[in-house]
Scaffold this active site. Structure first.
Site, short mmCIF file in Angstrom:
data_model
loop_
_atom_site.label_atom_id
_atom_site.label_comp_id
_atom_site.label_asym_id
_atom_site.label_seq_id
_atom_site.Cartn_x
_atom_site.Cartn_y
_atom_site.Cartn_z
N TYR A 111 60.28 49.81 5.64
CA TYR A 111 60.80 51.01 5.93
C TYR A 111 62.23 51.02 5.63
O TYR A 111 63.01 50.21 5.18
CB TYR A 111 60.32 51.32 7.26
CG TYR A 111 61.31 50.61 8.26
CD1 TYR A 111 61.40 49.34 8.56
CD2 TYR A 111 62.44 51.44 9.01
CE1 TYR A 111 62.52 48.61 9.61
CE2 TYR A 111 63.37 50.80 9.64
CZ TYR A 111 63.43 49.48 10.35
OH TYR A 111 64.21 48.86 10.80
N ARG A 114 67.29 49.37 -1.83
CA ARG A 114 66.97 48.25 -0.76
C ARG A 114 65.37 48.58 -0.63
O ARG A 114 64.90 47.09 -0.44
CB ARG A 114 67.58 48.69 0.54
CG ARG A 114 67.30 47.56 1.41
CD ARG A 114 68.08 47.48 2.78
NE ARG A 114 67.99 49.03 3.49
CZ ARG A 114 68.80 49.39 4.60
NH1 ARG A 114 69.69 48.54 5.11
NH2 ARG A 114 68.12 50.75 4.89
N ARG A 143 40.10 43.80 7.57
CA ARG A 143 41.19 42.76 8.10
C ARG A 143 40.74 41.47 7.62
O ARG A 143 39.89 40.84 7.68
CB ARG A 143 40.99 42.79 9.60
CG ARG A 143 42.33 41.98 10.26
CD ARG A 143 42.22 41.93 11.70
NE ARG A 143 43.36 41.44 12.22
CZ ARG A 143 43.61 40.12 12.51
NH1 ARG A 143 42.86 39.46 12.01
NH2 ARG A 143 44.91 39.59 12.81
N HIS A 197 43.89 38.18 6.27
CA HIS A 197 45.29 37.96 6.33
C HIS A 197 45.82 37.89 4.81
O HIS A 197 46.84 38.58 4.55
CB HIS A 197 45.76 36.64 6.79
CG HIS A 197 45.52 36.66 8.30
ND1 HIS A 197 44.54 36.65 9.22
CD2 HIS A 197 46.73 36.50 9.17
CE1 HIS A 197 44.64 36.55 10.15
NE2 HIS A 197 45.90 36.59 10.34
N LYS A 207 63.49 44.51 5.02
CA LYS A 207 63.42 45.56 5.89
C LYS A 207 62.18 45.99 6.24
O LYS A 207 61.44 46.77 5.95
CB LYS A 207 64.29 46.87 5.76
CG LYS A 207 64.40 47.77 6.97
CD LYS A 207 65.33 48.72 6.32
CE LYS A 207 65.69 50.17 7.63
NZ LYS A 207 66.33 49.72 8.69
N GLU A 238 73.51 39.98 13.95
CA GLU A 238 73.65 41.35 13.76
C GLU A 238 72.80 41.97 15.24
O GLU A 238 72.69 41.19 15.92
CB GLU A 238 72.97 41.86 12.34
CG GLU A 238 71.56 41.55 12.59
CD GLU A 238 70.58 41.89 11.39
OE1 GLU A 238 71.14 43.18 10.89
OE2 GLU A 238 69.77 41.67 11.24
N LEU A 283 70.21 42.05 8.00
CA LEU A 283 69.62 43.19 7.27
C LEU A 283 70.85 43.82 6.25
O LEU A 283 71.91 43.85 6.81
CB LEU A 283 69.17 44.24 8.21
CG LEU A 283 68.74 45.15 7.02
CD1 LEU A 283 67.15 45.04 6.61
CD2 LEU A 283 68.25 46.70 7.85
N1 PLP Z 1 70.38 45.41 11.10
C1 PLP Z 1 69.21 45.83 11.59
C2 PLP Z 1 68.27 44.94 12.31
C3 PLP Z 1 68.69 47.27 11.32
O1 PLP Z 1 67.68 47.56 11.79
C4 PLP Z 1 69.59 48.27 10.91
C5 PLP Z 1 69.06 49.73 10.54
O2 PLP Z 1 68.04 49.94 11.12
C6 PLP Z 1 70.69 47.80 10.55
C7 PLP Z 1 71.17 46.53 10.59
C8 PLP Z 1 71.67 48.86 9.90
O3 PLP Z 1 71.11 49.24 8.46
P1 PLP Z 1 71.93 50.89 7.68
O4 PLP Z 1 73.22 50.73 7.90
O5 PLP Z 1 71.06 50.69 6.44
O6 PLP Z 1 70.99 51.77 8.66
#
Ligand code: PLP
Length: 285
Positions: free
Chosen positions: A33, A52, A100, A102, A149, A182, A207
């Protein structure tokens, strides 16, 4: 006003927008996403978000469901139909619908795409930013590819709820080495006692936040001291300032970590200035 969602080629009223029970996103979290900020009706940093998205898909051995330009058009149309001025647009792509199993579905299985958009209450966000937020810390128990992501966010869900249960807005993950990785939905930053802005390198334990990458460019342009390195929780406790970044909140000051005040317990000047200037550095389409 009724909200409209884009689902697999159609714009539908939200109550009629459905995905199949055998969508691989639903069954396996087999999808990715993006969340882009919308400001004055325009998408912010679309180019970086698309890059990304392309990378996330390719790491999962999926292709783009349509060109980045076409996806951009659909996202803008979803923003328009929902009359979003200041808010977010959400895009999700899964490996599609199949019985379904995997392993990947048969070649030619169409990916499933959902796009939604909504306004966010800017007054509330501004009020939160002027107060600053509290964060708690939790052990980082996620898989080793959180640079992708994916929609598989269970540890993030549990961390965010733990924060909520303890009266905080965000949870910071701390790895086995005692380093902050993070936030549950944000990247984590500190400003050291010496005034250096620090955030963890974009390895596979965080991320690669788009807000993070825009802010790193902004720091260079503003000539602020910056170090891209992991920092410990103790460093965060001793920091002059702390903040988090994400597309939906840009730069959000952190004033408490695990109940301890950061600096003087109020949003700091660096975070406040970076928040104020952020959109001079982002790209609006
Ligand atoms: N880290 C995580 C785990 C996130 O889910 C997000 C945003 O959803 C971010 C960092 C920040 O990313 P962005 O600046 O692209 O929104």
């Amino acid at each position: 006003m009724s909200r409209i969602a884009y689902v697999n080629g159609r714009y539908l009223p939200r109550h009629a927008a459905m995905v199949h029970i055998e969508d691989r996103g639903y069954q396996f979290s087999d999808g990715v996403y993006e969340v882009c900020e919308v400001r004055a009706g325009r998408m912010v940093d679309e180019r970086r978000h698309m890059a990304r998205l392309q990378r996330s898909l390719s790491e999962l051995r999926m292709g783009m469901p349509m060109s980045a330009a076409a996806l951009g058009l659909v996202m803008r149309e979803t923003i328009r139909r929902n009359r979003v001025r200041d808010g977010i647009v959400y895009l999700q792509v899964t490996r599609g619908v199949a019985r379904r199993d995997h392993a990947f579905p048969p070649a030619g299985t169409a990916p499933a795409i959902v796009i939604t958009a909504r306004n966010l209450d800017q007054a509330t966000i501004e009020r939160t930013a002027s107060d600053g937020i509290a964060v708690i810390t939790v052990p980082d128990n996620r898989w080793v590819r959180v640079d992708i992501k994916t929609i598989g966010l269970l540890p993030n869900v549990l961390a965010k709820q733990a924060a909520r249960d303890r009266g905080a807005k965000e949870a910071w993950f701390v790895d086995a080495q005692g380093m902050v990785t993070e936030g549950a939905s944000t990247n984590a930053w500190i400003v050291t006692a010496g005034g250096t802005v620090v955030t963890r390198p974009a390895d596979n334990k965080i991320l690669r936040g788009i807000t993070r990458s825009v802010l790193i460019d902004a720091l260079a342009e503003q000539g602020l001291a910056f170090e891209e390195r992991a920092f410990t929780l103790d460093e965060a406790f001793a920091a002059r300032e702390a903040f988090v970044t994400s597309a939906s909140q840009t730069v959000m000051p952190v004033v408490r970590i695990d109940g301890r005040s950061v600096g003087n317990g109020a949003p700091g000047p660096v975070a406040t200035a970076l928040r104020r200037n952020f959109h001079h550095h982002s790209e609006w389409v």
